[in-house]
Design a protein around this motif. Sequence first.
Motif, PDB file in Angstrom:
ATOM      1  N   VAL A  90       0.687  -1.269   0.066  1.00 10.36           N
ATOM      2  CA  VAL A  90       0.062  -0.244   0.003  1.00 10.36           C
ATOM      3  C   VAL A  90       0.746   1.243   0.140  1.00 10.36           C
ATOM      4  CG1 VAL A  90      -2.089   0.956   1.018  1.00 10.36           C
ATOM      5  CG2 VAL A  90      -1.764  -1.664   1.636  1.00 10.36           C
ATOM      6  N   SER A  91       1.061   1.944  -0.868  1.00 14.00           N
ATOM      7  CA  SER A  91       2.027   2.790  -1.289  1.00 14.00           C
ATOM      8  C   SER A  91       1.540   4.274  -0.844  1.00 14.00           C
ATOM      9  CB  SER A  91       2.060   3.138  -2.837  1.00 14.00           C
ATOM     10  OG  SER A  91       2.943   3.955  -2.956  1.00 14.00           O
ATOM     11  N   LEU A  92       1.952   5.168   0.086  1.00 14.47           N
ATOM     12  CA  LEU A  92       1.375   6.712   0.430  1.00 14.47           C
ATOM     13  C   LEU A  92       1.775   6.832  -0.743  1.00 14.47           C
ATOM     14  CD1 LEU A  92       3.320   6.571   3.989  1.00 14.47           C
ATOM     15  CD2 LEU A  92       1.359   5.719   3.914  1.00 14.47           C
ATOM     16  N   ALA A  93       2.588   7.167  -2.003  1.00 12.69           N
ATOM     17  CA  ALA A  93       2.659   7.649  -2.520  1.00 12.69           C
ATOM     18  C   ALA A  93       1.449   8.347  -3.461  1.00 12.69           C
ATOM     19  CB  ALA A  93       3.559   7.735  -3.232  1.00 12.69           C
ATOM     20  N   LYS A  94       0.886   7.801  -3.384  1.00 11.47           N
ATOM     21  CA  LYS A  94      -1.065   7.428  -3.955  1.00 11.47           C
ATOM     22  C   LYS A  94      -2.175   7.739  -3.371  1.00 11.47           C
ATOM     23  CE  LYS A  94       0.298   3.332  -7.274  1.00 11.47           C
ATOM     24  NZ  LYS A  94       1.564   3.309  -7.575  1.00 11.47           N
ATOM     25  N   VAL A  95      -2.031   8.026  -1.872  1.00 10.36           N
ATOM     26  CA  VAL A  95      -3.118   8.212  -0.835  1.00 10.36           C
ATOM     27  C   VAL A  95      -3.580   9.599  -1.457  1.00 10.36           C
ATOM     28  CG1 VAL A  95      -3.787   8.831   1.134  1.00 10.36           C
ATOM     29  CG2 VAL A  95      -1.803   7.444   0.928  1.00 10.36           C
ATOM     30  N   GLY A  96      -4.642   9.711  -2.050  1.00 11.63           N
ATOM     31  CA  GLY A  96      -5.671  11.021  -1.759  1.00 11.63           C
ATOM     32  C   GLY A  96      -6.108  11.866  -0.431  1.00 11.63           C
ATOM     33  N   CYS A  97      -5.866  13.200  -0.651  1.00 14.62           N
ATOM     34  CA  CYS A  97      -6.309  14.147   0.412  1.00 14.62           C
ATOM     35  C   CYS A  97      -6.819  15.311   0.036  1.00 14.62           C
ATOM     36  CB  CYS A  97      -5.743  14.059   1.612  1.00 14.62           C
ATOM     37  SG  CYS A  97      -4.006  14.434   1.304  1.00 14.62           S
ATOM     38  N   ALA A  98      -7.555  15.921   0.853  1.00 15.66           N
ATOM     39  CA  ALA A  98      -8.214  16.969   0.260  1.00 15.66           C
ATOM     40  C   ALA A  98      -9.025  17.956   1.760  1.00 15.66           C
ATOM     41  CB  ALA A  98      -9.024  16.997  -0.568  1.00 15.66           C
ATOM     42  N   SER A  99      -8.403  19.075   1.685  1.00 19.05           N
ATOM     43  CA  SER A  99      -9.162  19.566   2.422  1.00 19.05           C
ATOM     44  C   SER A  99      -9.951  21.413   2.460  1.00 19.05           C
ATOM     45  CB  SER A  99      -8.079  20.107   4.516  1.00 19.05           C
ATOM     46  OG  SER A  99      -8.638  20.769   5.344  1.00 19.05           O
ATOM     47  N   ILE A 100     -11.047  21.583   2.222  1.00 22.85           N
ATOM     48  CA  ILE A 100     -11.365  22.811   2.166  1.00 22.85           C
ATOM     49  C   ILE A 100     -12.273  23.604   3.701  1.00 22.85           C
ATOM     50  CG2 ILE A 100     -11.937  22.461  -0.628  1.00 22.85           C
ATOM     51  CD1 ILE A 100     -14.892  21.969   0.265  1.00 22.85           C
ATOM     52  N   GLU A 336     -21.084  23.659   4.671  1.00 20.36           N
ATOM     53  CA  GLU A 336     -20.910  25.319   4.664  1.00 20.36           C
ATOM     54  C   GLU A 336     -19.525  24.723   5.925  1.00 20.36           C
ATOM     55  OE1 GLU A 336     -24.238  27.288   7.002  1.00 20.36           O
ATOM     56  OE2 GLU A 336     -24.993  27.611   4.431  1.00 20.36           O
ATOM     57  N   ASP A 337     -19.164  23.764   6.330  1.00 19.17           N
ATOM     58  CA  ASP A 337     -18.694  23.282   6.918  1.00 19.17           C
ATOM     59  C   ASP A 337     -17.227  23.104   6.898  1.00 19.17           C
ATOM     60  OD1 ASP A 337     -17.615  22.661   9.628  1.00 19.17           O
ATOM     61  OD2 ASP A 337     -18.053  20.969   9.511  1.00 19.17           O
ATOM     62  N   ASN A 338     -15.884  22.705   7.276  1.00 14.99           N
ATOM     63  CA  ASN A 338     -15.124  22.071   6.187  1.00 14.99           C
ATOM     64  C   ASN A 338     -14.809  21.305   6.407  1.00 14.99           C
ATOM     65  OD1 ASN A 338     -13.038  23.593   9.705  1.00 14.99           O
ATOM     66  ND2 ASN A 338     -13.438  24.363   7.746  1.00 14.99           N
ATOM     67  N   SER A 339     -14.197  20.327   4.990  1.00 16.01           N
ATOM     68  CA  SER A 339     -14.431  19.015   4.755  1.00 16.01           C
ATOM     69  C   SER A 339     -13.014  18.407   4.116  1.00 16.01           C
ATOM     70  CB  SER A 339     -15.452  18.893   3.511  1.00 16.01           C
ATOM     71  OG  SER A 339     -16.920  19.530   3.974  1.00 16.01           O
ATOM     72  N   THR A 340     -13.318  17.758   4.841  1.00 14.72           N
ATOM     73  CA  THR A 340     -11.947  16.389   4.852  1.00 14.72           C
ATOM     74  C   THR A 340     -11.519  15.028   4.277  1.00 14.72           C
ATOM     75  OG1 THR A 340     -11.210  18.453   6.339  1.00 14.72           O
ATOM     76  CG2 THR A 340      -9.616  16.229   5.713  1.00 14.72           C
ATOM     77  N   ILE A 341     -10.776  14.977   3.718  1.00 10.95           N
ATOM     78  CA  ILE A 341     -11.071  13.629   2.973  1.00 10.95           C
ATOM     79  C   ILE A 341      -9.542  12.994   2.873  1.00 10.95           C
ATOM     80  CG2 ILE A 341     -11.835  13.633   0.870  1.00 10.95           C
ATOM     81  CD1 ILE A 341     -12.721  11.686   0.707  1.00 10.95           C
ATOM     82  N   VAL A 342      -9.074  11.666   3.445  1.00  8.52           N
ATOM     83  CA  VAL A 342      -8.060  10.909   3.459  1.00  8.52           C
ATOM     84  C   VAL A 342      -8.671   9.186   2.246  1.00  8.52           C
ATOM     85  CG1 VAL A 342      -6.424  10.422   3.923  1.00  8.52           C
ATOM     86  CG2 VAL A 342      -6.923  11.683   4.802  1.00  8.52           C
ATOM     87  N   ILE A 343      -8.465   9.153   1.173  1.00  8.14           N
ATOM     88  CA  ILE A 343      -8.475   7.812   0.463  1.00  8.14           C
ATOM     89  C   ILE A 343      -7.491   7.226  -0.093  1.00  8.14           C
ATOM     90  CG2 ILE A 343      -9.431   7.597  -1.667  1.00  8.14           C
ATOM     91  CD1 ILE A 343     -11.115   9.803  -2.048  1.00  8.14           C
ATOM     92  N   VAL A 344      -7.188   6.015   0.703  1.00 12.68           N
ATOM     93  CA  VAL A 344      -6.326   5.007   0.718  1.00 12.68           C
ATOM     94  C   VAL A 344      -6.589   3.319  -0.200  1.00 12.68           C
ATOM     95  CG1 VAL A 344      -4.764   3.955   1.650  1.00 12.68           C
ATOM     96  CG2 VAL A 344      -5.482   5.528   3.376  1.00 12.68           C
ATOM     97  N   PRO A 345      -5.316   4.098  -1.874  1.00 15.06           N
ATOM     98  CA  PRO A 345      -5.952   2.601  -1.953  1.00 15.06           C
ATOM     99  C   PRO A 345      -5.907   1.085  -1.895  1.00 15.06           C
ATOM    100  CG  PRO A 345      -5.536   4.836  -3.564  1.00 15.06           C
ATOM    101  CD  PRO A 345      -4.948   5.616  -1.585  1.00 15.06           C
ATOM    102  N   PHE A 346      -6.201   0.655  -2.305  1.00 11.04           N
ATOM    103  CA  PHE A 346      -6.089  -1.492  -1.790  1.00 11.04           C
ATOM    104  C   PHE A 346      -5.752  -2.220  -3.479  1.00 11.04           C
ATOM    105  CE2 PHE A 346      -7.688   0.001   2.583  1.00 11.04           C
ATOM    106  CZ  PHE A 346      -6.769   0.126   3.074  1.00 11.04           C
ATOM    107  N   GLY A 347      -5.691  -3.562  -3.024  1.00 12.73           N
ATOM    108  CA  GLY A 347      -5.543  -3.931  -4.617  1.00 12.73           C
ATOM    109  C   GLY A 347      -7.395  -3.868  -5.415  1.00 12.73           C
ATOM    110  N   ALA A 348      -8.141  -3.223  -4.622  1.00 10.64           N
ATOM    111  CA  ALA A 348      -8.684  -3.577  -5.799  1.00 10.64           C
ATOM    112  C   ALA A 348      -9.571  -2.505  -6.857  1.00 10.64           C
ATOM    113  CB  ALA A 348     -10.633  -4.444  -5.158  1.00 10.64           C
ATOM    114  N   TRP A 349      -8.327  -1.617  -6.438  1.00 14.97           N
ATOM    115  CA  TRP A 349      -8.323   0.153  -6.715  1.00 14.97           C
ATOM    116  C   TRP A 349      -9.290   0.265  -8.464  1.00 14.97           C
ATOM    117  CZ3 TRP A 349      -9.243   4.428  -5.042  1.00 14.97           C
ATOM    118  CH2 TRP A 349      -9.375   5.673  -6.045  1.00 14.97           C
ATOM    119  N   GLY A 350     -10.024   0.239  -8.687  1.00 16.53           N
ATOM    120  CA  GLY A 350     -10.619   0.355 -10.104  1.00 16.53           C
ATOM    121  C   GLY A 350     -11.555  -0.750 -11.163  1.00 16.53           C
ATOM    122  N   LYS A 351     -11.719  -1.079  -9.896  1.00 13.39           N
ATOM    123  CA  LYS A 351     -12.451  -2.999 -10.240  1.00 13.39           C
ATOM    124  C   LYS A 351     -13.755  -2.549 -10.159  1.00 13.39           C
ATOM    125  CE  LYS A 351     -12.424  -7.540  -9.246  1.00 13.39           C
ATOM    126  NZ  LYS A 351     -12.210  -8.785  -8.188  1.00 13.39           N
TER     127      LYS A 351
END
Length: 372
Positions: A90-100, A336-351
């Motif tokens: 599981v690669s940290l380089a492929k983790v997606g995150c955003a915070s607004i 209207e609130d702060n919105s934050t997400i962290v996404i960690v891809p696993f083996g079935a990403w895209g399946k």
Amino acid sequence: MSTATLINLVRNGGYQVSRRAVLTSRLLQEEKRPAAAGYSSTSERRPSRFDSDGSGQHTTWDTFGIWDNRIDEPILLPPSIKYGKPIPKVSLAKVGCASIIGKRKENEDRFDYAQLTEDILYFAVYDGHGGAAAADFCDKYMEKYIKEFLAEEENLENVLNKAFLEINRAYERHAHLSADATLLSSGTTATVALLRDGIELVVASVGDSRALLCRKGKAMKLTTDHTPERKEEKDRIRRCGGFVAWNSVGQPHVNGRLAMTRSIGDLELKNCGVIAQPETKRVQLHHADDSFLVLTTDGINLMVNSQEICDFIKQCHDAAEAAHIVTEQAMQFGTEDNSTIVIVPFGAWGKYKNNEISFSFSRSFASSGRWA
């Protein structure tokens, strides 16, 4: 996968090799293996682990517990030997995150991810309230406390329990020593996930930030919000001398002030039953079925339900794109609130893509996560 095969791969290619190299190695073993005595047919194809029905079609990585049609990742050989099946890194380089920030004056959300040890990864979101002090404290020190307890404790659920309680005590000491009185009223949710060996996932949470796992295309909730609507939570608040009051739109609050019954910080309400003890959940990943882990704060959760989050992410090329898509959708749906997400891809990403889903700039509140 046999232990001998994995050991040979370690000797020849180090501790990480591509899955295709493993597949090639095993196919060569099949080709070199002599035919069983008494089996002499030349017209009928001999089935094998790689061609179980004799059809001549290549067996996919679903057979071994990993889907083959994703971005190629190296295999973690020691965990693969331990669990008896190939496990992708599981690669940290492929983790997606955003915070607004949303429509708030300040973004009190925080998020983090890191490699804590050779075999353990860390992911977290914190949603601060009453100022960002408690969220900042967790963001800065949670890794430290987890590492300390990892040195003396094997069970990851126990590690997270101890880390949550200790960081709350540390924040209390920090707040009482500070000249800033606002630290006493600052608090934060905390949703933390630890992943060991690429397969053992443990999640701990206080408050209303969430974690979910996308398994076979469906949202699998890993956390339950700590709100006064839960009977056991409300009963504890009342036993400790607190009370639950409902605001003008029907939302329950502890002592009329706090919308959650567990948090880190909120020191003025700790005597009223607001605790820092997390609820934990342990899951063993199946990389052929599990597409990704998602951690979110309530700026997203109040407007986008768990299955919608999964459906939006499934349409995206990578986790970085998906993180921005989900936060943008929450904004379009009216958060209207702060919105934050962290996404960690696993083996079935895209399946498990669903071509019916499309992104929208408006919605009916009747079907939203807030009102459904």
